[in-house]
Design a protein around this motif. Structure first.
Motif, PDB file in Angstrom:
ATOM      1  N   ASP A  85      13.340  -9.655 -14.065  1.00 36.29           N
ATOM      2  CA  ASP A  85      13.005  -8.784 -12.945  1.00 36.29           C
ATOM      3  C   ASP A  85      11.519  -8.985 -12.617  1.00 36.29           C
ATOM      4  N   PRO A  86      11.188  -9.346 -11.365  1.00 36.11           N
ATOM      5  CA  PRO A  86       9.784  -9.575 -11.017  1.00 36.11           C
ATOM      6  C   PRO A  86       8.856  -8.403 -11.356  1.00 36.11           C
ATOM      7  N   ALA A  87       9.381  -7.201 -11.420  1.00 40.10           N
ATOM      8  CA  ALA A  87       8.559  -6.044 -11.793  1.00 40.10           C
ATOM      9  C   ALA A  87       8.197  -6.053 -13.273  1.00 40.10           C
ATOM     10  N   HIS A  88       8.797  -6.968 -14.045  1.00 37.93           N
ATOM     11  CA  HIS A  88       8.558  -6.999 -15.497  1.00 37.93           C
ATOM     12  C   HIS A  88       8.089  -8.364 -15.991  1.00 37.93           C
ATOM     13  N   THR A  89       7.597  -9.213 -15.090  1.00 34.09           N
ATOM     14  CA  THR A  89       7.080 -10.504 -15.539  1.00 34.09           C
ATOM     15  C   THR A  89       5.780 -10.298 -16.299  1.00 34.09           C
ATOM     16  N   GLY A  90       5.467 -11.248 -17.159  1.00 33.86           N
ATOM     17  CA  GLY A  90       4.233 -11.183 -17.933  1.00 33.86           C
ATOM     18  C   GLY A  90       4.296 -10.222 -19.111  1.00 33.86           C
ATOM     19  N   GLN A  91       5.492  -9.732 -19.441  1.00 36.10           N
ATOM     20  CA  GLN A  91       5.640  -8.787 -20.543  1.00 36.10           C
ATOM     21  C   GLN A  91       6.408  -9.388 -21.719  1.00 36.10           C
ATOM     22  N   GLY A  92       6.642 -10.703 -21.695  1.00 37.77           N
ATOM     23  CA  GLY A  92       7.328 -11.371 -22.794  1.00 37.77           C
ATOM     24  C   GLY A  92       8.845 -11.362 -22.696  1.00 37.77           C
ATOM     25  N   VAL A  93       9.385 -10.871 -21.588  1.00 38.25           N
ATOM     26  CA  VAL A  93      10.834 -10.810 -21.440  1.00 38.25           C
ATOM     27  C   VAL A  93      11.437 -12.215 -21.411  1.00 38.25           C
ATOM     28  N   GLY A  94      10.840 -13.110 -20.629  1.00 38.12           N
ATOM     29  CA  GLY A  94      11.351 -14.475 -20.526  1.00 38.12           C
ATOM     30  C   GLY A  94      11.331 -15.191 -21.861  1.00 38.12           C
ATOM     31  N   ARG A  95      10.238 -15.076 -22.587  1.00 38.44           N
ATOM     32  CA  ARG A  95      10.140 -15.726 -23.905  1.00 38.44           C
ATOM     33  C   ARG A  95      11.172 -15.147 -24.865  1.00 38.44           C
ATOM     34  N   ALA A  96      11.328 -13.826 -24.871  1.00 34.93           N
ATOM     35  CA  ALA A  96      12.303 -13.198 -25.768  1.00 34.93           C
ATOM     36  C   ALA A  96      13.722 -13.662 -25.431  1.00 34.93           C
ATOM     37  N   LEU A  97      14.047 -13.696 -24.143  1.00 35.87           N
ATOM     38  CA  LEU A  97      15.368 -14.185 -23.747  1.00 35.87           C
ATOM     39  C   LEU A  97      15.552 -15.651 -24.138  1.00 35.87           C
ATOM     40  N   ALA A  98      14.526 -16.458 -23.904  1.00 42.48           N
ATOM     41  CA  ALA A  98      14.620 -17.885 -24.239  1.00 42.48           C
ATOM     42  C   ALA A  98      14.834 -18.085 -25.734  1.00 42.48           C
ATOM     43  N   GLU A  99      14.063 -17.400 -26.553  1.00 41.21           N
ATOM     44  CA  GLU A  99      14.230 -17.538 -28.005  1.00 41.21           C
ATOM     45  C   GLU A  99      15.618 -17.078 -28.438  1.00 41.21           C
ATOM     46  N   HIS A 100      16.103 -16.005 -27.838  1.00 44.62           N
ATOM     47  CA  HIS A 100      17.437 -15.504 -28.163  1.00 44.62           C
ATOM     48  C   HIS A 100      18.514 -16.526 -27.781  1.00 44.62           C
ATOM     49  N   VAL A 101      18.414 -17.066 -26.580  1.00 44.84           N
ATOM     50  CA  VAL A 101      19.421 -18.017 -26.111  1.00 44.84           C
ATOM     51  C   VAL A 101      19.369 -19.310 -26.914  1.00 44.84           C
ATOM     52  N   LEU A 102      18.190 -19.759 -27.290  1.00 48.20           N
ATOM     53  CA  LEU A 102      18.103 -20.957 -28.141  1.00 48.20           C
ATOM     54  C   LEU A 102      18.792 -20.710 -29.488  1.00 48.20           C
ATOM     55  N   ALA A 103      18.591 -19.543 -30.070  1.00 48.57           N
ATOM     56  CA  ALA A 103      19.252 -19.199 -31.337  1.00 48.57           C
ATOM     57  C   ALA A 103      20.770 -19.118 -31.137  1.00 48.57           C
ATOM     58  N   GLU A 104      21.197 -18.519 -30.029  1.00 51.69           N
ATOM     59  CA  GLU A 104      22.629 -18.427 -29.736  1.00 51.69           C
ATOM     60  C   GLU A 104      23.229 -19.824 -29.542  1.00 51.69           C
ATOM     61  N   ALA A 105      22.501 -20.690 -28.866  1.00 55.26           N
ATOM     62  CA  ALA A 105      22.996 -22.051 -28.655  1.00 55.26           C
ATOM     63  C   ALA A 105      23.228 -22.746 -29.990  1.00 55.26           C
ATOM     64  N   ARG A 106      22.272 -22.645 -30.890  1.00 53.60           N
ATOM     65  CA  ARG A 106      22.447 -23.238 -32.224  1.00 53.60           C
ATOM     66  C   ARG A 106      23.647 -22.616 -32.932  1.00 53.60           C
ATOM     67  N   ALA A 107      23.754 -21.292 -32.876  1.00 54.27           N
ATOM     68  CA  ALA A 107      24.847 -20.583 -33.554  1.00 54.27           C
ATOM     69  C   ALA A 107      26.217 -20.994 -33.006  1.00 54.27           C
ATOM     70  N   HIS A 108      26.271 -21.395 -31.752  1.00 52.83           N
ATOM     71  CA  HIS A 108      27.540 -21.798 -31.144  1.00 52.83           C
ATOM     72  C   HIS A 108      27.747 -23.309 -31.213  1.00 52.83           C
ATOM     73  N   GLY A 109      26.924 -24.004 -31.985  1.00 51.70           N
ATOM     74  CA  GLY A 109      27.145 -25.418 -32.257  1.00 51.70           C
ATOM     75  C   GLY A 109      26.537 -26.398 -31.285  1.00 51.70           C
ATOM     76  N   TYR A 110      25.743 -25.930 -30.360  1.00 46.36           N
ATOM     77  CA  TYR A 110      25.075 -26.865 -29.453  1.00 46.36           C
ATOM     78  C   TYR A 110      23.998 -27.626 -30.209  1.00 46.36           C
ATOM     79  N   ARG A 111      23.791 -28.878 -29.835  1.00 46.80           N
ATOM     80  CA  ARG A 111      22.813 -29.726 -30.511  1.00 46.80           C
ATOM     81  C   ARG A 111      21.594 -30.012 -29.638  1.00 46.80           C
ATOM     82  N   ALA A 112      21.689 -29.654 -28.353  1.00 49.19           N
ATOM     83  CA  ALA A 112      20.585 -29.894 -27.422  1.00 49.19           C
ATOM     84  C   ALA A 112      20.764 -28.962 -26.233  1.00 49.19           C
ATOM     85  N   MET A 113      19.688 -28.836 -25.457  1.00 52.46           N
ATOM     86  CA  MET A 113      19.757 -28.057 -24.224  1.00 52.46           C
ATOM     87  C   MET A 113      19.055 -28.849 -23.130  1.00 52.46           C
ATOM     88  N   VAL A 114      19.619 -28.794 -21.933  1.00 54.51           N
ATOM     89  CA  VAL A 114      19.023 -29.470 -20.796  1.00 54.51           C
ATOM     90  C   VAL A 114      19.009 -28.513 -19.604  1.00 54.51           C
TER      91      VAL A 114
END
Length: 161
Positions: A85-114
């Motif tokens: 949400d543009p009203a919440h940029t710069g508060q670490g939301v994007g980084r937190a989501l990215a780290e979460h999704v990268l962990a989920e990708a590994r947990a679901h057997g993905y070996r790379a992301m593009v």
């Protein structure tokens, strides 16, 4: 910040910022006039796994999806999309989501992301680089940016091994 899988009734709280971001035409290669129905299908249709980030007050401030980028013998390569949400940029939301999704990708057997089409002027390029993504190439002048004119679209990659 709480990040969890999205529920069907989360969409009405995702749609306002999804629409605002896509309508601005600065970061996503989707039609700025996308209808709510089409947007919901783009963001949430299977096989996508959709996540939401909630602030301490319980408001949804961001969302992401995880999906295979390819099928068959290449289905181990993930793709993802992220919106804060543009009203919440710069508060670490994007980084937190990215780290979460990268962990989920590994947990679901993905070996790379593009990422197939990252607008080169998107401030998130720096975030992806800080998380280990590299630019494999850039399609020059592929995106008609409303402020910068024609800019390139990066193809970005990261191994998850």
């Amino acid at each position: 910040m709480l990040i969890r899988e999205a529920a069907a009734d989360d969409w009405p709280r995702i749609w306002p910022f999804w629409h605002r971001i896509v309508a601005a035409a600065e970061t996503y290669a989707w039609d700025p006039g996308t209808t709510e129905e089409d947007a919901r299908a783009l963001w949430t249709s299977p096989p996508k796994r959709v996540y939401v980030a909630k602030d301490p007050a319980g408001r949804i401030v961001g969302s992401a999806y995880l999906t295979p980028n390819y099928g068959g013998p290449a289905a181990h390569v993930a793709n993802a999309g992220f919106m804060v949400d543009p009203a919440h940029t710069g508060q670490g939301v994007g980084r937190a989501l990215a780290e979460h999704v990268l962990a989920e990708a590994r947990a679901h057997g993905y070996r790379a992301m593009v990422f197939n089409a990252v607008v080169e002027t998107n401030p998130a390029v720096a975030l992806w680089a800080s998380l280990g993504f590299t630019v494999l190439g850039t399609v020059p002048e592929a995106y008609d940016h409303p402020r910068h004119g024609r800019v390139g679209l990066h193809i970005m990659y990261r191994s998850l091994d």
